[in-house]
Write a protein that holds these residues in place. Structure first.
Motif, PDB file in Angstrom:
ATOM      1  N   VAL A 147       0.648  -1.067  -0.061  1.00 39.94           N
ATOM      2  CA  VAL A 147      -0.038  -0.046  -0.081  1.00 39.94           C
ATOM      3  C   VAL A 147       0.765   1.317  -0.060  1.00 39.94           C
ATOM      4  O   VAL A 147       0.618   2.257  -0.597  1.00 39.94           O
ATOM      5  N   VAL A 148       1.951   1.389   0.934  1.00 37.36           N
ATOM      6  CA  VAL A 148       2.693   2.466   0.867  1.00 37.36           C
ATOM      7  C   VAL A 148       3.448   2.822  -0.293  1.00 37.36           C
ATOM      8  O   VAL A 148       3.423   3.912  -0.963  1.00 37.36           O
ATOM      9  N   THR A 149       4.096   1.755  -1.049  1.00 36.71           N
ATOM     10  CA  THR A 149       4.696   2.007  -2.134  1.00 36.71           C
ATOM     11  C   THR A 149       3.682   2.290  -3.454  1.00 36.71           C
ATOM     12  O   THR A 149       4.315   2.916  -4.140  1.00 36.71           O
ATOM     13  N   THR A 150       2.738   1.592  -3.403  1.00 32.37           N
ATOM     14  CA  THR A 150       1.721   1.842  -4.497  1.00 32.37           C
ATOM     15  C   THR A 150       1.481   3.348  -4.301  1.00 32.37           C
ATOM     16  O   THR A 150       1.288   3.964  -5.256  1.00 32.37           O
ATOM     17  N   ALA A 151       1.148   3.821  -3.253  1.00 38.17           N
ATOM     18  CA  ALA A 151       0.781   5.408  -2.937  1.00 38.17           C
ATOM     19  C   ALA A 151       1.807   6.246  -3.607  1.00 38.17           C
ATOM     20  O   ALA A 151       1.591   7.209  -4.129  1.00 38.17           O
ATOM     21  N   LEU A 152       3.235   5.636  -3.203  1.00 35.92           N
ATOM     22  CA  LEU A 152       4.344   6.751  -3.699  1.00 35.92           C
ATOM     23  C   LEU A 152       4.177   6.642  -5.262  1.00 35.92           C
ATOM     24  O   LEU A 152       4.537   7.654  -5.859  1.00 35.92           O
ATOM     25  N   ASN A 153       4.122   5.499  -5.913  1.00 37.48           N
ATOM     26  CA  ASN A 153       4.048   5.487  -7.291  1.00 37.48           C
ATOM     27  C   ASN A 153       2.829   6.152  -7.856  1.00 37.48           C
ATOM     28  O   ASN A 153       3.172   6.956  -8.974  1.00 37.48           O
ATOM     29  N   LEU A 154       1.851   6.303  -7.111  1.00 38.49           N
ATOM     30  CA  LEU A 154       0.613   6.815  -7.948  1.00 38.49           C
ATOM     31  C   LEU A 154       0.911   8.712  -7.657  1.00 38.49           C
ATOM     32  O   LEU A 154       0.310   9.064  -8.590  1.00 38.49           O
ATOM     33  N   SER A 155       1.594   8.847  -6.676  1.00 35.69           N
ATOM     34  CA  SER A 155       1.907  10.276  -6.654  1.00 35.69           C
ATOM     35  C   SER A 155       2.849  10.930  -7.514  1.00 35.69           C
ATOM     36  O   SER A 155       2.682  12.204  -7.735  1.00 35.69           O
ATOM     37  N   ALA A 306      14.517  -4.981   4.902  1.00 35.66           N
ATOM     38  CA  ALA A 306      13.091  -4.735   4.982  1.00 35.66           C
ATOM     39  C   ALA A 306      12.589  -3.589   4.068  1.00 35.66           C
ATOM     40  O   ALA A 306      11.875  -3.820   3.185  1.00 35.66           O
ATOM     41  N   ILE A 307      13.457  -2.582   4.326  1.00 41.33           N
ATOM     42  CA  ILE A 307      13.099  -1.120   3.808  1.00 41.33           C
ATOM     43  C   ILE A 307      13.881  -1.542   2.181  1.00 41.33           C
ATOM     44  O   ILE A 307      12.867  -1.070   1.344  1.00 41.33           O
ATOM     45  N   GLY A 308      14.699  -1.890   2.066  1.00 39.79           N
ATOM     46  CA  GLY A 308      15.090  -2.082   0.523  1.00 39.79           C
ATOM     47  C   GLY A 308      14.421  -3.002  -0.222  1.00 39.79           C
ATOM     48  O   GLY A 308      14.308  -2.680  -1.448  1.00 39.79           O
ATOM     49  N   ALA A 309      13.852  -4.111   0.261  1.00 44.95           N
ATOM     50  CA  ALA A 309      12.933  -4.885  -0.158  1.00 44.95           C
ATOM     51  C   ALA A 309      11.678  -4.361  -0.829  1.00 44.95           C
ATOM     52  O   ALA A 309      11.093  -4.569  -2.015  1.00 44.95           O
ATOM     53  N   ALA A 310      11.116  -3.440  -0.083  1.00 49.66           N
ATOM     54  CA  ALA A 310       9.822  -2.740  -0.273  1.00 49.66           C
ATOM     55  C   ALA A 310      10.131  -1.842  -1.354  1.00 49.66           C
ATOM     56  O   ALA A 310       9.301  -1.780  -2.310  1.00 49.66           O
ATOM     57  N   PHE A 311      11.238  -1.313  -1.479  1.00 51.43           N
ATOM     58  CA  PHE A 311      11.624  -0.173  -2.382  1.00 51.43           C
ATOM     59  C   PHE A 311      11.902  -0.760  -3.835  1.00 51.43           C
ATOM     60  O   PHE A 311      11.636  -0.194  -4.933  1.00 51.43           O
ATOM     61  N   ALA A 312      12.484  -2.135  -3.629  1.00 49.74           N
ATOM     62  CA  ALA A 312      12.925  -2.794  -4.862  1.00 49.74           C
ATOM     63  C   ALA A 312      11.495  -3.308  -5.575  1.00 49.74           C
ATOM     64  O   ALA A 312      11.466  -3.205  -6.837  1.00 49.74           O
ATOM     65  N   ALA A 313      10.528  -3.524  -4.705  1.00 47.70           N
ATOM     66  CA  ALA A 313       9.201  -3.811  -5.249  1.00 47.70           C
ATOM     67  C   ALA A 313       8.549  -2.564  -5.756  1.00 47.70           C
ATOM     68  O   ALA A 313       7.842  -2.612  -6.882  1.00 47.70           O
ATOM     69  N   LEU A 314       8.960  -1.489  -5.214  1.00 53.05           N
ATOM     70  CA  LEU A 314       8.418  -0.295  -5.662  1.00 53.05           C
ATOM     71  C   LEU A 314       8.758   0.102  -7.222  1.00 53.05           C
ATOM     72  O   LEU A 314       8.119   0.354  -8.256  1.00 53.05           O
ATOM     73  N   ALA A 315      10.318  -0.090  -7.358  1.00 49.69           N
ATOM     74  CA  ALA A 315      10.909   0.060  -8.748  1.00 49.69           C
ATOM     75  C   ALA A 315      10.092  -0.899  -9.665  1.00 49.69           C
ATOM     76  O   ALA A 315       9.845  -0.535 -10.854  1.00 49.69           O
ATOM     77  N   GLY A 316       9.865  -1.947  -9.355  1.00 52.28           N
ATOM     78  CA  GLY A 316       9.544  -3.321 -10.154  1.00 52.28           C
ATOM     79  C   GLY A 316       8.144  -2.921 -10.628  1.00 52.28           C
ATOM     80  O   GLY A 316       7.478  -3.187 -11.588  1.00 52.28           O
ATOM     81  N   GLN A 317       7.376  -2.539  -9.488  1.00 55.08           N
ATOM     82  CA  GLN A 317       5.827  -2.134  -9.894  1.00 55.08           C
ATOM     83  C   GLN A 317       5.501  -0.895 -10.557  1.00 55.08           C
ATOM     84  O   GLN A 317       4.922  -1.162 -11.744  1.00 55.08           O
ATOM     85  N   ALA A 318       6.581  -0.042 -10.700  1.00 58.73           N
ATOM     86  CA  ALA A 318       6.589   1.122 -11.523  1.00 58.73           C
ATOM     87  C   ALA A 318       6.813   0.706 -13.025  1.00 58.73           C
ATOM     88  O   ALA A 318       6.242   1.007 -14.008  1.00 58.73           O
ATOM     89  N   ALA A 319       7.931  -0.266 -13.138  1.00 57.83           N
ATOM     90  CA  ALA A 319       8.129  -0.972 -14.356  1.00 57.83           C
ATOM     91  C   ALA A 319       6.982  -1.482 -14.942  1.00 57.83           C
ATOM     92  O   ALA A 319       6.828  -1.463 -16.359  1.00 57.83           O
ATOM     93  N   ALA A 320       6.410  -2.232 -14.227  1.00 59.17           N
ATOM     94  CA  ALA A 320       5.443  -3.207 -14.492  1.00 59.17           C
ATOM     95  C   ALA A 320       4.155  -2.519 -15.045  1.00 59.17           C
ATOM     96  O   ALA A 320       3.442  -2.577 -16.303  1.00 59.17           O
ATOM     97  N   GLY A 321       4.012  -1.222 -14.247  1.00 56.13           N
ATOM     98  CA  GLY A 321       2.903  -0.651 -14.968  1.00 56.13           C
ATOM     99  C   GLY A 321       3.134   0.244 -16.105  1.00 56.13           C
ATOM    100  O   GLY A 321       2.275   0.402 -16.999  1.00 56.13           O
TER     101      GLY A 321
END
Length: 463
Positions: A147-155, A306-321
């Motif tokens: 939820v947190v990283t998705t909100a950042l990507n949407l911002s 913990a934090i790095g994995a979440a933001f690795a997912a943020l970058a992956g999610q942005a690329a997927a989008g």
């Protein structure tokens, strides 16, 4: 200069260009941030024990060979970025070099990993956070990270890059602390293994053992390719995007080699012991930190992961989008997914769809005892298949379709890169191979259905 054609235009005119045009707001630094976030500076932590056991202790050589092996793919990305500076990455490149059908196949296969790799990263984040705060269930931490990283990507991509920069700097600081503490431990104490053993192995060098470990280590580098997905949002020339891809690969290689070298020297257990006790492989890096440096560093590394994995997912999610956005913009996926939000400038609908799928996969995995094993067994096969098509696209574009003066380079290096990819795919688990084949079959079904509908619409208009 090679006499190749300039950047290709989209497959078909986009309806409402304002709704389908991404904003050029990213610089070279932001591209590097997204690439390094996705790969994670301390990626070897989780698989150090596996590589140490497989390579007979030559874990630094494993990452050296893996860096060189993945350099072929990075070069292919850089070459195709010059002529196809579009969102969608390998989808756009394969479409330009091999045709729309191959482009769809490449995008479809890459989508599998861009959906699952972030899910795995979110689960890793949930595991690490649960170890720090056991009173909160692992799946809840996982969902919070999504939820947190998705909100950042949407911002907006700029906001995500700015926060990501802070996280990346924190990860690098933790890595520097580890390197300094490990070096001090070696200077004040004594290494458990000979100084050259991380390159030569313990008990003798085995090329077969090293290459077996390389097939696992190359997966640490998956993520540098995500940089190409932001090509349309880069404010400078497309050649800079290619340089960012190569820079991230080289930087990650240096970081991976350095930390695996130090960890191998401090490792109290032999590679033979780790090979005979697979249960000890997953925690080998943490156990080494505890025994050689002290408990104080363990929580710091855990927080970083913990934090790095979440933001690795943020970058992956942005690329997927952006991959889904590009395919939808070309009519290969539902058109509404090919729209850009006018306020944030990001493909909002595409991001929400990919985030939802990733959330379901991550929470499912986090709530099951065998969920992570099930998920990790199938990741990466999609990206590797897409990489193979990428190399074929370079050959088709530069060698077969253009009068390139460097045709030997554009033939030999992609062939070597494709050979590496085939070798890693053959070494993949049977589960991964089956899931990859099924996913490809589904994608081909979608493609044939879409083409049949297009022919039907064309026939109706002609009547």
């Amino acid at each position: 200069m090679d006499s190749v054609r300039p950047a290709v235009e989209p497959e078909q005119p986009y309806p409402n260009a304002d709704d389908t045009r991404l904003r050029r707001t990213l610089g070279f630094r932001e591209l590097v941030v997204f690439g390094m976030l996705f790969m994670a500076p301390m990626a070897p932590v989780g698989i150090f024990g596996v590589l140490d056991a497989k390579s007979h202790g030559a874990v630094a050589t494993v990452y050296l060979v893996a860096t060189v092996a993945m350099a072929f793919t990075a070069l292919s990305y850089a070459w195709m970025l010059r002529v196809v500076p579009q969102a969608g990455s390998v989808y756009a490149y394969a479409r330009a070099g091999l045709g729309s059908g191959a482009g769809f196949a490449a995008g479809w296969m890459a989508m599998l990993d861009y959906l699952l790799i972030p899910a795995v990263a979110y689960v890793f984040s949930g595991i690490a956070l649960h170890s720090l705060v056991p009173s909160v269930d692992q799946w809840i931490w996982t969902a919070i990270a999504v939820v947190v990283t998705t909100a950042l990507n949407l911002s907006g991509v700029r906001m995500a890059a700015q926060v990501g920069t802070v996280v990346l700097l924190f990860e690098l600081v933790v890595l520097v602390v580890f390197v300094a503490a490990a070096t001090e431990a070696l200077v004040t104490g004594s290494p458990h293994r000979p100084l050259g053993s991380p390159f030569t192995g313990v008990g003798g060098f085995s090329l077969g053992a090293v290459m077996s470990a390389v097939s696992v280590a190359v997966l640490s580098f998956l993520g540098f390719d995500a940089i190409a997905s932001f090509a349309e949002e880069h404010a400078g020339p497309s050649a800079k995007v290619g340089k960012a891809v190569l820079f991230c690969l080289a930087l990650a290689g240096v970081l991976f080699i350095a930390q695996s070298y130090l960890a191998a020297l401090l490792e109290p257990d032999s590679p033979q012991y780790l090979a005979a006790n697979p249960g000890a492989q997953g925690s080998a890096f943490y156990d080494t930190v505890e025994s050689a440096i002290g408990h104080w560093l363990h929580p710091l590394v855990a927080v970083s992961k913990a934090i790095g994995a979440a933001f690795a997912a943020l970058a992956g999610q942005a690329a997927a989008g952006r991959l889904v956005f590009a395919m939808a913009r070309d009519g290969r996926l539902p058109r509404p997914l090919g729209k850009v939000d006018p306020r944030s400038g990001v493909p909002r609908a595409a991001l929400l769809v990919t985030a939802t799928i990733t959330l379901i996969a991550a929470v499912w995995s986090a709530s099951r005892s065998d969920g992570l094993d099930q998920l990790t067994s199938v990741v990466n096969v999609g990206a590797l298949t897409a990489f193979f098509l990428l190399h074929a696209s370079v050959i088709a574009w530069y060698v077969l379709r253009n009068d390139s003066r460097r045709w030997v380079v554009h033939l030999v290096l992609p062939l070597l890169g494709a050979a590496v990819i085939v070798w890693v795919l053959v070494a993949a688990t049977h589960t991964a191979q089956i899931v990859g084949a099924v996913w490809l079959a589904v994608g081909l079904g979608v493609l044939f259905t879409e083409r049949a509908r297009a022919r039907g619409r064309s026939a109706s208009r002609q009547r």
